[in-house]
Every structure is written in structure tokens, then in C-alpha cells.
Design a protein around this motif. Structure first.
Motif, PDB file in Angstrom:
ATOM      1  N   ALA A 100       0.862  -1.184   0.000  1.00 16.65           N
ATOM      2  CA  ALA A 100       0.000   0.000   0.000  1.00 16.65           C
ATOM      3  C   ALA A 100       0.895   1.230   0.000  1.00 16.65           C
ATOM      4  O   ALA A 100       1.944   1.242   0.648  1.00 16.65           O
ATOM      5  CB  ALA A 100      -0.914   0.006   1.219  1.00 16.65           C
ATOM      6  N   HIS A 101       0.476   2.244  -0.749  1.00 17.49           N
ATOM      7  CA  HIS A 101       1.262   3.476  -0.827  1.00 17.49           C
ATOM      8  C   HIS A 101       0.311   4.650  -1.003  1.00 17.49           C
ATOM      9  O   HIS A 101      -0.692   4.554  -1.731  1.00 17.49           O
ATOM     10  CB  HIS A 101       2.241   3.423  -1.999  1.00 17.49           C
ATOM     11  N   PHE A 102       0.612   5.739  -0.352  1.00 18.13           N
ATOM     12  CA  PHE A 102      -0.152   6.977  -0.513  1.00 18.13           C
ATOM     13  C   PHE A 102       0.820   8.075  -0.887  1.00 18.13           C
ATOM     14  O   PHE A 102       1.796   8.340  -0.164  1.00 18.13           O
ATOM     15  CB  PHE A 102      -0.883   7.339   0.777  1.00 18.13           C
ATOM     16  N   GLY A 103       0.592   8.703  -2.054  1.00 14.66           N
ATOM     17  CA  GLY A 103       1.520   9.725  -2.503  1.00 14.66           C
ATOM     18  C   GLY A 103       0.985  10.509  -3.679  1.00 14.66           C
ATOM     19  O   GLY A 103      -0.134  10.271  -4.164  1.00 14.66           O
ATOM     20  N   ALA A 104       1.816  11.421  -4.163  1.00 15.22           N
ATOM     21  CA  ALA A 104       1.390  12.322  -5.233  1.00 15.22           C
ATOM     22  C   ALA A 104       1.161  11.594  -6.549  1.00 15.22           C
ATOM     23  O   ALA A 104       0.323  12.004  -7.354  1.00 15.22           O
ATOM     24  CB  ALA A 104       2.428  13.423  -5.416  1.00 15.22           C
TER      25      ALA A 104
END
Length: 370
Positions: A100-104
Motif C-alpha cells: 500500500a502506498h499513498f503519494g502524489a
């Protein structure tokens, strides 16, 4: 490989939550829902730690496991933007590990890799039910599928399912042959994989239009078709394992020819990034023999805003620059500039930094000072 399926995702502004999860339905699992819930708790903790908003987390949770009707091993790729699901992709194989990753920028390269080699093909399975080929009460059951490998394993292609009285089979085979040829022409199918009863299959093969007859490969079906999975999945898997798509092979050949004559080709990360900045890349080539992960690239608001250093990007007057993972920056640039991607074995092609590009046009040669 064309990446048009990602255009809806990159048409939205970030930030993005990107989740890859194993959603396999294995017979050995006594409670697959409980297994998935445990996987999700770990992924949710990662998203929270990376600053994901609650709406984005809820959007992922609401879509998780919606592929429960797909049997066997597989996975899901989920992407959200501003609290809403932006793209859902099925994975023909479960991810090596849940992430899981949260970014621009969205983390799309693992999804892209699972679409490769994207070979267009047809599959046909011909069953015969009768005591012998002249049994008037017998029937021929034909199943056919037009798809792209390996995605067809979890996203069925256009299907045909028809039963024909054995007395009508020679005439029906000619009609079905035209149907198969039309689908092959429309999708550029590389091969027609045929399995089933030798007598009935042979009649169909002989009645195919000539332009398709030379692309027939007969295989052992290896058992009855499995509902919810690709037709002749095991046989097609064996046939296509390690095989590149013909279109990608043509691009690699064109790249090698251009590189040999120092023409419309770039090699190495620096040259390739420079070509992407100019929208010059027709196809990006990536190998699996990069010694280490490439350094982060600096990006700006637009897909072609990418560079090896912050200073270079700012020198072009680009504001709001930031470092991003190289594969995420490259994927956005490819989609935004309409370039293709070729994933190629390092045994097939050696590239500096593991990356190169076939260009849409060659740079003008520089004048040599006298």
C-alpha cells in the motif's frame, strides 16, 4: 504495450492511494474473507502511516474483494483519488507481497507488469458427444474466446458458446471459421489455439479462411474448461510462457536497428529522460537486469516534467518540483505523452541502466566545428 487503460487514472489530480493485494480464492482456505480482512488491516495501517485520508481508505475498503467470483489465484490493484475509487485492476497472478502506498503519483508499474506481454490470441475448444463421427444423434459443442494474455486469466474476453447437431457441423464449422477470422483481424490475434475432439477440431481447422489457417496451434486441453477462468488456460500458459508479443518484438527490432545506425534511439536513464521531456519517445524499453533501483527522478505538475536533478527541472521554469520514485515518474510520462512500454528480458537485450527508448524522430546531427 499501449497504456491507454491507465488514462482515466492519470486524468485525475493526486494524491493517490495505491493498493496491491492477494485476493485468491483457494480451496485450502477455510475462510477467505477472514484472510482478506487480515491482509487489509495491515495495508490500512500502512496507508494511515503515510498520511492517507479516511475517505481514500474507505474507498479502498469498499472495493476490496469485489473479485470474489474469480476462482483460483489472482489479485487486485486498487487506486483512489480524493476519496473515490479511480481505477480497479485485476491481477492475473497474486502480487509477490501485499503493498500500500499513498503519494502524489500512483504506483502503477506492478499493474503494468501484470498486463505484459499482452499477446492477442484466440482459443477454441471443440467437444464431440456421440458414439462415432457418423452418429446422427451426436452434437458438437464449440467454445471460443478472444483475449489478451495473461489478462484473460481473470478478465474473460469475448466468448462464443454454441452446440451444433453433428450432421450440420461441416456447414457450421465454415460459419464459425469466418467468425474466428473476423475476430482475429479485428484484434490482430497472433495465434488460434485449438483443442478438443480430433475429428471435429480437424473439420473446423480445414474450413478456416486461409489467412487464419497458418496461425493454428493444436494443443491438449488438459481437462475441461474452468468456469470463470481463461479458456484452455493451462495450455495457453504453456504456449506463451516466456514469449514476447509480436508487436513488442517488432519494437525491439526497430530499436536495435536505430541504435546501430545512431539514429532514432536513446539509451541510459539520462538520455531517455531527456527524450521524454521533449515528448520524443515512441516506446520505452525496460529490462529486468537493472543492478539496483534507479535513483528518484524530480517531477513537476505535467507528465513531461521530469529530470535527474532538481536544478535541471527548475532551470526550465518548472515550479512545484519534488522527488518521486523513478518507475512512478516514468509511468506517468509514458501515459501522458502516449508512448508505449516494452518489458524485455535482460538476456534478450542489454541496455545501459536497464532502460532505452525508440524515438519518434531523430535529433538533428550537430554541426562539427572546423
Amino acid at each position: 504495450m499501449r497504456l491507454t487503460f491507465l488514462e482515466p487514472l492519470y486524468g485525475q489530480p493526486g494524491p493517490f492511494a495505491s493498493v496491491y493485494v492477494d485476493t485468491s480464492q483457494n480451496d485450502a482456505q477455510t475462510d477467505p474473507d477472514a484472510v482478506l480482512a487480515l491482509r487489509w488491516r495491515r495495508l490500512r495501517d500502512t496507508l494511515v502511516a503515510e498520511g492517507a485520508d479516511e475517505d481514500s481508505i474507505s474507498a479502498v475498503a469498499a472495493s476490496l474483494g469485489h473479485d470474489a467470483d474469480v476462482p483460483g489465484t489472482h489479485g487486485q490493484a486498487l487506486f483512489t483519488a480524493h476519496g473515490a475509487l479511480a481505477l480497479q485492476g485485476e491481477l492475473p497472478d497474486p502480487p509477490a507481497r501485499d503493498t500500500a502506498h499513498f503519494g502524489a503519483l500512483p504506483d502503477t508499474m506492478p499493474l503494468i507488469a501484470q498486463h505484459a506481454p499482452e499477446i492477442p490470441y484466440l482459443a477454441g475448444y471443440v467437444h464431440y458427444a456421440g458414439r462415432h463421427s457418423l452418429d446422427a444423434g451426436g452434437t458438437v459443442h464449440v467454445e471460443a474466446e478472444a483475449g489478451r494474455w495473461p489478462l484473460t486469466k481473470v478478465t474473460p474476453g469475448e466468448r462464443l458458446d454454441e452446440r451444433v447437431p453433428v450432421a450440420e457441423w461441416p456447414h457450421a464449422a465454415e460459419r464459425l471459421g469466418r467468425w474466428l477470422a473476423g475476430r482475429a483481424d479485428r484484434m490482430g490475434a497472433e495465434v488460434l489455439v485449438l483443442a478438443g475432439d480430433t475429428w471435429a477440431r480437424g473439420i473446423l481447422a480445414r474450413r478456416l479462411p486461409a489467412r487464419l489457417r497458418g496461425r493454428v496451434t493444436a494443443v491438449d486441453a488438459g481437462g475441461a474448461p474452468r468456469p470463470g477462468r481463461a479458456l484452455l488456460e493451462a495450455a495457453v500458459e504453456r504456449l506463451f510462457r516466456g514469449r514476447p508479443a509480436a508487436h513488442d518484438e517488432a519494437l525491439v527490432g526497430a530499436f536495435l536497428a536505430q541504435r546501430a545506425r545512431r539514429g532514432a534511439a536513446a539509451e541510459g536513464l539520462a538520455e531517455t529522460v531527456a527524450a521524454l521531456q521533449r515528448g520524443q519517445v515512441g516506446a520505452l524499453l525496460l529490462t529486468d537486469r537493472r543492478r539496483s533501483a534507479p535513483p528518484p527522478l524530480w517531477v513537476g505538475p505535467e507528465p513531461a516534467h521530469l529530470a535527474l536533478t532538481e536544478g535541471e527541472l527548475r532551470s526550465y521554469g518548472v515550479g512545484g518540483v519534488r522527488p518521486e520514485r523513478a518507475d512512478a515518474a516514468l509511468a506517468r510520462a509514458l501515459v501522458g505523452t502516449g508512448a508505449e512500454l516494452v518489458l524485455v528480458s535482460g538476456r534478450r537485450l542489454r541496455l545501459r541502466d536497464g532502460v532505452g527508448a525508440l524515438l519518434r524522430y531523430a535529433d538533428f546531427p550537430r554541426a562539427v566545428a572546423a
